[in-house]
Design an enzyme around this catalytic site. Structure first.
Site, PDB file in Angstrom:
ATOM      1  N   ASP A 510      26.836   3.629  15.204  1.00  0.00           N
ATOM      2  CA  ASP A 510      25.883   2.435  14.547  1.00  0.00           C
ATOM      3  C   ASP A 510      24.704   2.587  15.108  1.00  0.00           C
ATOM      4  O   ASP A 510      24.269   3.561  15.637  1.00  0.00           O
ATOM      5  CB  ASP A 510      26.559   0.970  15.498  1.00  0.00           C
ATOM      6  CG  ASP A 510      25.853  -0.254  15.020  1.00  0.00           C
ATOM      7  OD1 ASP A 510      25.458  -0.304  14.016  1.00  0.00           O
ATOM      8  OD2 ASP A 510      25.856  -1.039  15.895  1.00  0.00           O
ATOM      9  N   GLU A 513      20.078   4.575  12.037  1.00  0.00           N
ATOM     10  CA  GLU A 513      18.986   4.599  10.852  1.00  0.00           C
ATOM     11  C   GLU A 513      17.864   5.619  11.137  1.00  0.00           C
ATOM     12  O   GLU A 513      17.420   6.410  10.270  1.00  0.00           O
ATOM     13  CB  GLU A 513      18.453   3.427  10.535  1.00  0.00           C
ATOM     14  CG  GLU A 513      19.341   2.322   9.972  1.00  0.00           C
ATOM     15  CD  GLU A 513      20.643   1.830  11.065  1.00  0.00           C
ATOM     16  OE1 GLU A 513      20.134   1.744  12.255  1.00  0.00           O
ATOM     17  OE2 GLU A 513      21.630   1.590  10.616  1.00  0.00           O
ATOM     18  N   ASP A 586      24.561  -6.269   9.210  1.00  0.00           N
ATOM     19  CA  ASP A 586      24.299  -7.341   9.974  1.00  0.00           C
ATOM     20  C   ASP A 586      24.097  -8.569   8.784  1.00  0.00           C
ATOM     21  O   ASP A 586      23.048  -9.256   8.629  1.00  0.00           O
ATOM     22  CB  ASP A 586      23.424  -7.721  11.028  1.00  0.00           C
ATOM     23  CG  ASP A 586      23.538  -6.431  12.182  1.00  0.00           C
ATOM     24  OD1 ASP A 586      24.834  -6.140  12.091  1.00  0.00           O
ATOM     25  OD2 ASP A 586      22.513  -6.257  12.759  1.00  0.00           O
TER      26      ASP A 586
HETATM   27  C1  NOJ Z   1      24.555  -3.757  15.253  1.00  0.00           C
HETATM   28  C2  NOJ Z   1      25.882  -3.765  14.512  1.00  0.00           C
HETATM   29  O1  NOJ Z   1      25.355  -3.831  13.101  1.00  0.00           O
HETATM   30  C3  NOJ Z   1      26.643  -4.561  14.653  1.00  0.00           C
HETATM   31  O2  NOJ Z   1      27.756  -4.649  13.966  1.00  0.00           O
HETATM   32  C4  NOJ Z   1      26.887  -4.595  16.236  1.00  0.00           C
HETATM   33  O3  NOJ Z   1      28.060  -5.366  16.599  1.00  0.00           O
HETATM   34  C5  NOJ Z   1      25.691  -4.441  17.195  1.00  0.00           C
HETATM   35  N1  NOJ Z   1      24.763  -3.333  16.630  1.00  0.00           N
HETATM   36  C6  NOJ Z   1      26.038  -4.221  18.465  1.00  0.00           C
HETATM   37  O4  NOJ Z   1      26.602  -3.115  18.754  1.00  0.00           O
END
Ligand code: NOJ
Length: 913
Positions: A510, A513, A586
């Site tokens: 995660d 980017e 998200d």
């Molecule tokens: C951002 C991610 O997109 C999300 O899915 C995750 O729960 C949070 N970071 C925390 O790690």
């Protein structure tokens, strides 16, 4: 909130009107505006063509500047052309994206054919594909069977900023030569380009602005797709009056929908489709990129200029695509199709196919930020069993670690990770944990200390380790572009190194980017330095790709090359499909986000990334029960199926919304598990034959104009049409059933319709409108287990939907579901089912594969059988025949065989008379 920063503002003609607080970024440069408003000043020196083995090279000169560029055209196996343009003698090498192309590409010889003076014609293969190069102004036409399908630089937007000596050095040099040199206006303006300010950040471009750009005119095309990732429609929109599509990987929490600002990942590749032809343009560049799209609709008749009597002439539609990148070189692949399927194969020849996922990863995944502790995990796991809901994978987010130090466990919450995994293992379930690219600055954290010691972090432009803030606080970022760093990172997944990990643990990458809180646009400064001294700007969009690559390799290595890994990534680039799955980040618990998930996933699918999904329920906010149910129903028919929610949202495990909603969610998840054999077979086809799992209708019906803009429904493989309900309180949905010669069957009621019409389907909350296409056979499981692991030996069923001609075909793939033996030992079963003249045949589709299975087909459902049979018999390969009991429903024209025991992997026939 992410703000938009320095882009190729010189290179774009319009303002970028995202909620950008920086007015100067919204002003196009007068310089480039001026330049691009003129006709091309580039001229190709075709006399300089050196007849090479497999490519033609020639210079291109910019008339006023007389700066030579070097162009190279080559033909690549499978009807692909590659055009590369670089400075002939750059001040220093310009970045060329490595590691994306699968292997050494096989080039094909281009034969030069006689053209007019001032032109060069290069033909590939049998000569039905040609590149027609015009010298002055420089232009390339791609000609297929005498039809120009694409023109390059016909609008004269070839743009190439040369690397330069920094003005200061130049000034000193010049001063020495000529003390009286005028350094006013021109230099002032130039200085603005050498240094850009964004909030508190100053982006210094060591060798000045280095952007590139080129235009492509697609003749007769109005429908374009691709260039993820945007929360946008599947069909690309005309950007004449709006922002260009931006490809710049960013962490955008709760992204706005219908926005052209880039989000987490980028695939600089688009497809264009018209009746009779599909094309692809793959722009291999990893720097910030903008894509403008301008569609000129067909003008049916226009008056010609000449002749005494005004004649009528048909003018076709055209779409112009203008690619601009901040740096690097022009390296573009033209995929000539002609069919959608050909374009998929051409693209995967360049970038690889979808990795074959382990079977468990096609089951349902349960995630939340965060499951609190081992007890919580145990309770949620038990909840699934109590409520008889199958699931395969439990997920742990960042809180499972010791202070966001990846590869560690919070000792209080997860004192015994192995015990927790043993519990999951006993249910044949898996665990996925998160591993982000930032590393907490903490000399006592061994990952940090070792990386620091070996110089494995991205550096800032002053030469120190780059430090930015992310979840753990101050962090440094592993430089995954360095093969040594990747090798080392991979080694961290070894069981002996990653304490507490076991073979059921898989990984989630995660924030790659990369996300840098408080960084420009919440990412890394463009002048941070990577391995090989490359600036971050050159490769920003490929950073996340490399992390997933290293993670995947790590998981493969920990099993000594035996087991298939599962790795989910948020950031991605062209070719990420080789390493696992991608999700859409998200999203929000709103109907509009449920709806947009369909086009977003279709776009990923046609750009090679079949294994994709969106957070079920919506990550941010609390979905009402109806939305959650609808999301599960949609997610069950999307490739990656995971429920996830952010911190501070209400708990939303499937059984928390009352019995009725629990039942509906259970049904949706069970439908997923029923169709697992079909899903797995589709993934095999994506893996070996490059065909997307989730397909927009135009892919399956390329000759039906009505399908080209459809994006509220789609095909799963070639057999199922899915139209998720994405509106609240829906009582009816309009389902478009394509194909005038098709017949479609409602997969629940078995009602059928002829294609090429829109039907109103009444829906209640338990309905998932899914239709099976006449002419297909879909393999299913007839018994559902607690997880995929419990279903290995459970029986199969076949859903045979007859075409208007009374026939049907389908395929089935099976292997052990987890290892690479299918590849190395050919331990797999690939079967073919066909129904014609009343006989259903199970035969081998690939003689190379062998995989013994005790599983039987116990049920066969034939839809669309017009008359009641007098007898049904099963015939095995040895010639023996058995009568089969059956039931026939005249009202729905369905035949059911329910007491069969036919081995799934054996040759047999079932005769219906
Ligand atoms: C951002 C991610 O997109 C999300 O899915 C995750 O729960 C949070 N970071 C925390 O790690």
């Amino acid at each position: 909130m992410v703000q938009k920063s320095n882009t190729m503002k010189r290179n774009t003609l319009k303002s970028y009107s995202h909620s950008c607080p920086l007015s100067h970024h919204c002003t196009p440069s007068p310089r480039q505006k001026q330049l691009l408003s003129k006709k091309s000043t580039y001229r190709a020196l075709l006399d300089s063509v050196t007849p090479g083995e497999d490519s033609a090279r020639f210079q291109i000169i910019n008339e006023p500047a007389k700066v030579p560029l070097l162009a190279e055209v080559c033909g690549i196996e499978g009807n692909i052309f590659r055009l590369k343009i670089n400075e002939e003698i750059p001040l220093k090498p310009r970045y060329e994206v490595p590691d994306v192309l699968t292997s050494k590409l096989t080039t094909v010889r281009l034969t030069s054919c006689p053209g007019d003076t001032g032109s060069l014609v290069l033909a590939s293969g049998k000569g039905d594909l040609k590149c027609h190069i015009t010298a002055n102004p420089f232009k390339v036409d791609l000609v297929s069977e005498e039809e120009v399908v694409m023109s390059i630089n016909s609008l004269g937007q070839l743009y190439f900023e040369q690397l330069q000596i920094p003005p200061k050095q130049r000034a000193t040099k010049k001063n020495e030569e000529d003390a009286s040199i005028d350094t006013t206006q021109e230099n002032q303006e130039e200085l603005g380009l050498w240094e850009e300010k964004f909030e508190n950040f100053v982006d210094v471009k060591v060798n000045g602005p280095a952007s590139i750009g080129l235009d492509f005119s697609l003749h007769g095309f109005e429908h374009l797709y691709g260039i993820p990732q945007h929360a946008e429609s599947h069909q690309l929109k005309n950007t004449s009056d709006s922002d260009a599509y931006r490809l710049y990987n960013l962490d955008v929490y709760g992204y706005k929908i219908h926005d052209k600002m880039g989000i987490y990942g980028s695939v600089p590749y688009l497809l264009a489709h018209k009746l009779g032809r599909t094309l692809g343009i793959f722009w291999l560049n990893a720097s910030e990129t903008l894509v403008e799209i301008k569609t000129e609709p067909a003008v049916k008749y226009t008056l010609t200029q000449t002749g005494p009597v005004a004649a009528k002439q048909k003018v076709g539609s055209r779409t112009d695509v203008h690619w601009m990148s901040e740096s690097g070189i022009i390296d573009v692949f033209l995929l000539t199709g002609p069919t959608p399927s050909d374009v998929f194969k051409q693209y995967s020849y360049l970038t690889g196919t979808q990795a074959m996922p382990p079977l468990f990863s096609l089951g349902y995944h349960q995630c939340r930020w965060n499951y609190e502790d081992e007890q919580d995990v145990k309770a949620v796991d038990a909840g699934f069993d109590e409520h008889d809901i199958p699931y395969d994978v439990m997920w742990l987010d960042i809180e499972h670690t010791e202070g966001k130090r990846y590869f560690t466990w919070d000792k209080k919450r997860f004192p015994n990770p192995k015990r927790m995994q043993d519990l999951l293992r006993s249910k044949k379930r898996k665990l996925v944990v998160i591993s982000d690219p930032h590393v907490k600055v903490d000399p006592n954290y061994s990952v940090y200390a070792k990386a620091k010691e070996q110089g494995f972090f991205v550096r800032n432009h002053e030469g120190g380790d780059f430090e930015g803030v992310c979840w753990p606080g101050l962090s440094s970022y592993l430089d995954f572009t360095n093969p040594k760093v990747r090798k080392w990172y991979s080694s961290l997944f070894a069981f002996s190194v990653y304490q507490g990990s076991t073979d059921i643990l898989h990984i989630w990458n995660d924030m790659n980017e990369p996300s840098v809180f408080k960084g420009p646009e919440q990412t890394m400064q463009k002048n941070a330095i990577h391995h090989g001294n490359w600036e971050h700007r050159e490769l920003h969009n490929i950073y996340g790709f490399y992390q997933q690559m290293a993670t995947t390799e790590g998981l493969i290595q920990r099993s000594k090359g035996k087991e298939r890994p599962f790795v989910l990534t948020r950031s991605f680039f062209a070719g990420s499909q080789k390493y696992g799955a991608v999700w859409t980040g998200d999203n929000t618990a709103e109907w509009s986000h449920l709806k947009i998930s369909i086009p977003m996933l279709l776009t990923l699918s046609v750009t090679g990334i079949s294994f994709c999904g969106a957070d079920v329920g919506g990550f941010i906010g609390d979905p009402e029960a109806e939305l959650l149910v609808r999301w599960y129903q949609a997610g069950a028919y999307q490739p990656f199926f995971r429920g996830h929610a952010t911190m501070n949202t209400k708990r939303r495990e499937p059984w928390l919304f009352g019995e009725e909603h629990t039942r509906l969610i259970r049904e949706a998840i069970r439908e997923r598990y029923t169709l697992l054999p079909y899903w797995y077979s589709l993934f095999y086809s994506a893996h070996v034959a490059s065909q997307p799992v989730m397909r927009p209708l135009w892919v399956e019906f390329p000759n039906e104009l009505e399908t080209f803009s459809v994006e509220d429904e789609y095909m799963l493989g070639g057999a199922l049409l899915v139209h998720p309900v994405t509106e609240p309180k829906a009582t009816v949905v309009d389902v478009f059933l394509p194909g005038s010669s098709e017949i479609w069957y409602d997969s629940k009621t078995f009602a059928h319709w002829k294609g090429a019409c829109t039907v109103k389907i009444p829906v209640t909350l338990d309905a998932i409108p899914v239709f099976q296409r006449g002419g297909s056979v879909v393999p299913i499981k007839t018994t559902i287990g607690r997880s995929t692991g419990f279903m290995t030996n459970s029986p199969y069923g076949l859903r045979v939907a007859l075409s208007t001609k009374g026939s049907a075909m389908g395929e089935f793939y099976l292997d052990d579901g987890h290892s690479f033996q299918y590849l190395h030992q050919k331990q797999f079963l690939h079967r073919k089912f066909s129904f014609s003249s009343g006989v259903l045949t199970n035969s081998c589709a690939d003689e190379r594969g062998h995989y013994p299975s005790k599983c039987v087909v116990e049920q066969i459902l034939v839809l669309g059988l017009k008359k009641q049979p007098s007898s049904v018999t099963a015939h095995s390969a040895d010639g023996s025949a058995q009568p089969v009991a059956f039931t026939y429903h005249a009202t729905t024209s369905t035949l059911k065989l329910e007491t069969l025991s036919l081995n799934i992997g054996a040759d047999w026939k079932v005769r219906v008379q």
